[in-house]
Design a protein around this motif. Structure first.
Motif, mmCIF file in Angstrom:
data_model
loop_
_atom_site.group_PDB
_atom_site.id
_atom_site.type_symbol
_atom_site.label_atom_id
_atom_site.label_comp_id
_atom_site.label_asym_id
_atom_site.label_seq_id
_atom_site.Cartn_x
_atom_site.Cartn_y
_atom_site.Cartn_z
ATOM 1 N N GLU A 3 0.823 -1.199 0.000
ATOM 2 C CA GLU A 3 0.000 0.000 0.000
ATOM 3 C C GLU A 3 0.866 1.263 0.000
ATOM 4 O O GLU A 3 2.052 1.242 0.332
ATOM 5 C CB GLU A 3 -0.913 0.007 1.225
ATOM 6 C CG GLU A 3 -0.190 0.153 2.545
ATOM 7 C CD GLU A 3 -1.123 0.451 3.714
ATOM 8 O OE1 GLU A 3 -2.108 1.194 3.526
ATOM 9 O OE2 GLU A 3 -0.847 -0.052 4.816
ATOM 10 N N PHE A 4 0.239 2.358 -0.345
ATOM 11 C CA PHE A 4 0.843 3.689 -0.318
ATOM 12 C C PHE A 4 0.726 4.212 1.114
ATOM 13 O O PHE A 4 -0.371 4.464 1.611
ATOM 14 C CB PHE A 4 0.072 4.575 -1.298
ATOM 15 C CG PHE A 4 0.606 5.975 -1.505
ATOM 16 C CD1 PHE A 4 1.495 6.581 -0.629
ATOM 17 C CD2 PHE A 4 0.194 6.707 -2.616
ATOM 18 C CE1 PHE A 4 1.964 7.863 -0.826
ATOM 19 C CE2 PHE A 4 0.652 8.004 -2.834
ATOM 20 C CZ PHE A 4 1.534 8.579 -1.935
ATOM 21 N N VAL A 5 1.858 4.362 1.788
ATOM 22 C CA VAL A 5 1.891 4.923 3.135
ATOM 23 C C VAL A 5 2.373 6.364 3.015
ATOM 24 O O VAL A 5 3.463 6.617 2.470
ATOM 25 C CB VAL A 5 2.823 4.112 4.051
ATOM 26 C CG1 VAL A 5 2.889 4.748 5.438
ATOM 27 C CG2 VAL A 5 2.358 2.664 4.141
ATOM 28 N N TYR A 242 9.330 -1.816 -8.494
ATOM 29 C CA TYR A 242 10.301 -2.789 -7.989
ATOM 30 C C TYR A 242 10.036 -3.074 -6.512
ATOM 31 O O TYR A 242 9.997 -4.244 -6.086
ATOM 32 C CB TYR A 242 11.718 -2.265 -8.178
ATOM 33 C CG TYR A 242 12.773 -3.174 -7.584
ATOM 34 C CD1 TYR A 242 13.159 -4.345 -8.244
ATOM 35 C CD2 TYR A 242 13.365 -2.881 -6.360
ATOM 36 C CE1 TYR A 242 14.115 -5.193 -7.689
ATOM 37 C CE2 TYR A 242 14.323 -3.725 -5.803
ATOM 38 C CZ TYR A 242 14.688 -4.874 -6.479
ATOM 39 O OH TYR A 242 15.624 -5.714 -5.919
ATOM 40 N N ALA A 243 9.846 -2.031 -5.716
ATOM 41 C CA ALA A 243 9.573 -2.234 -4.288
ATOM 42 C C ALA A 243 8.280 -3.005 -4.081
ATOM 43 O O ALA A 243 8.203 -3.916 -3.249
ATOM 44 C CB ALA A 243 9.520 -0.888 -3.570
ATOM 45 N N ARG A 244 7.253 -2.666 -4.852
ATOM 46 C CA ARG A 244 5.959 -3.324 -4.698
ATOM 47 C C ARG A 244 5.972 -4.750 -5.239
ATOM 48 O O ARG A 244 5.047 -5.523 -4.973
ATOM 49 C CB ARG A 244 4.877 -2.495 -5.396
ATOM 50 C CG ARG A 244 4.666 -1.132 -4.710
ATOM 51 C CD ARG A 244 3.870 -0.172 -5.575
ATOM 52 N NE ARG A 244 2.536 -0.658 -5.825
ATOM 53 C CZ ARG A 244 1.974 -0.713 -7.024
ATOM 54 N NH1 ARG A 244 2.650 -0.316 -8.103
ATOM 55 N NH2 ARG A 244 0.758 -1.165 -7.156
ATOM 56 N N PRO A 272 0.838 -1.730 -12.326
ATOM 57 C CA PRO A 272 1.170 -3.038 -11.748
ATOM 58 C C PRO A 272 2.597 -3.066 -11.227
ATOM 59 O O PRO A 272 3.477 -2.378 -11.756
ATOM 60 C CB PRO A 272 0.992 -3.999 -12.929
ATOM 61 C CG PRO A 272 1.195 -3.146 -14.144
ATOM 62 C CD PRO A 272 0.637 -1.799 -13.791
ATOM 63 N N PRO A 273 2.851 -3.848 -10.184
ATOM 64 C CA PRO A 273 4.228 -4.017 -9.712
ATOM 65 C C PRO A 273 5.021 -4.860 -10.701
ATOM 66 O O PRO A 273 4.447 -5.496 -11.607
ATOM 67 C CB PRO A 273 4.058 -4.750 -8.385
ATOM 68 C CG PRO A 273 2.789 -5.515 -8.557
ATOM 69 C CD PRO A 273 1.902 -4.658 -9.403
ATOM 70 N N GLU A 278 10.939 -9.885 -13.512
ATOM 71 C CA GLU A 278 11.361 -8.515 -13.835
ATOM 72 C C GLU A 278 12.234 -7.938 -12.726
ATOM 73 O O GLU A 278 13.196 -7.205 -13.000
ATOM 74 C CB GLU A 278 10.133 -7.643 -14.078
ATOM 75 C CG GLU A 278 9.411 -7.949 -15.381
ATOM 76 C CD GLU A 278 8.105 -7.204 -15.517
ATOM 77 O OE1 GLU A 278 7.701 -6.903 -16.656
ATOM 78 O OE2 GLU A 278 7.461 -6.918 -14.478
ATOM 79 N N CYS A 279 11.912 -8.253 -11.467
ATOM 80 C CA CYS A 279 12.749 -7.780 -10.355
ATOM 81 C C CYS A 279 14.161 -8.344 -10.478
ATOM 82 O O CYS A 279 15.147 -7.619 -10.272
ATOM 83 C CB CYS A 279 12.131 -8.193 -9.023
ATOM 84 S SG CYS A 279 10.647 -7.259 -8.568
#
Length: 302
Positions: A3-5, A242-244, A272-273, A278-279
């Motif tokens: 989530e977006f914090v 990348y983080a997500r 989309p993450p 891909e990471c």
């Protein structure tokens, strides 16, 4: 997906290497938090050490609700006296409750990981007592290093960890922290500094610290190439995706100074993450940067 914090350090301090707008006014900060809530953000990150950020968040939440993660004072002036340290920790909790206008703190993190064991664990034991009394909901640790994260994960009372993380940061992967977190599903993980204080998203090598072995122009060129090859909107989109894309991350703390930045990041969070493949591709394509770059506390003073 993570989530977006909403990060609030920029609301209480002029913070960030790429910050060009400075600290917003009280009215602008309160309006920004309220608009973030109206847009669906439900978690806010703050701290006693973030200037008057807690007060501004508290005012914004006067008629709203959000889950607030705050941090204990760094206790920089307590010296070697355990009694003074415990009293300062109690005062910090009381000040956070007053500033945030909350009878019960949703989540309190140690701002300095060493305070979990310092003074024979006296500070941590007092916080546990406050948790058991209902003054604090959840306890955790804000960590700076893999060693601090590994140590925090040995404590069953640690239920929340915040850590720096970005697409250049190989330390957590190589130290096995992601694997260790998989064994602690009761721990919520939020990551900060996904843009490395704005360096990775600003696209301006001039704002980078001068660090031996780091070529900002080359690193930014690699990131731009990955943006094109992976079909992302921008460097900021790549950093967030990348983080997500990390299974152990529940929330990404994003600090903001303006409503325009809020709009931009809300848009990016709808993308989309990255997939696990891909990471791995990103990790293979980027250089191994020295830890001095990855930890802003180690940057040379300008």
């Amino acid at each position: 997906m993570a989530e977006f914090v909403l990060g609030s350090v920029q609301l209480g301090l002029p913070y960030g290497a790429a910050n060009r707008t400075g600290k917003p006014s009280r009215e602008a900060a309160v309006a920004l938090v309220r608009r973030a809530l109206a847009c669906g953000i439900r978690t806010i990150d703050t701290a006693r050490a973030y200037g008057d950020a807690e007060e501004r968040v508290g005012e914004a939440l006067s008629n709203e609700h959000a889950f607030v993660v705050t941090k204990l004072s760094p206790l920089s002036d307590v010296g070697d006296d355990a009694g003074i340290a415990v009293a300062a920790a109690e005062a910090s909790v009381a000040q956070s409750r007053a500033a945030l206008r909350m009878e019960r703190l949703d989540c309190l993190l140690l701002h300095r990981a060493v305070h979990r064991t310092q003074f024979g664990g006296a500070i941590w034991q007092r916080l546990l007592a406050l948790r058991d009394a209902g003054t604090i909901g959840r306890l955790g640790v804000s960590v700076q290093s893999t060693a601090e994260a590994a140590d925090a994960l040995t404590c069953p009372d640690v239920r929340h960890i915040q850590m720096p993380f970005n697409l250049l940061d190989w330390r957590w992967r190589e130290a096995g922290i992601a694997d260790a977190l998989a064994k602690r599903p009761d721990v919520t993980v939020h990551v900060r500094s996904v843009f490395l204080q704005g360096l990775l998203a600003a696209g301006d090598p001039a704002v980078w610290p001068v660090i031996s072995g780091v070529d900002p122009v080359a690193v930014l060129a690699d990131i731009d190439r990955l943006v094109r090859e992976l079909g992302r909107d921008s460097a900021a989109d790549l950093c967030l995706a990348y983080a997500r894309g990390q299974a152990f991350i529940a929330g990404v703390v994003i600090g903001l100074e303006t409503e325009a930045q809020l709009d931009e990041n809300l848009t990016l969070m709808r993308n989309p993450p990255l997939t696990p493949a891909e990471c791995r591709f990103v990790e293979d394509c980027l250089p191994r940067c020295p830890e001095q770059l990855l930890n802003p506390a180690l940057w040379p003073k300008k």
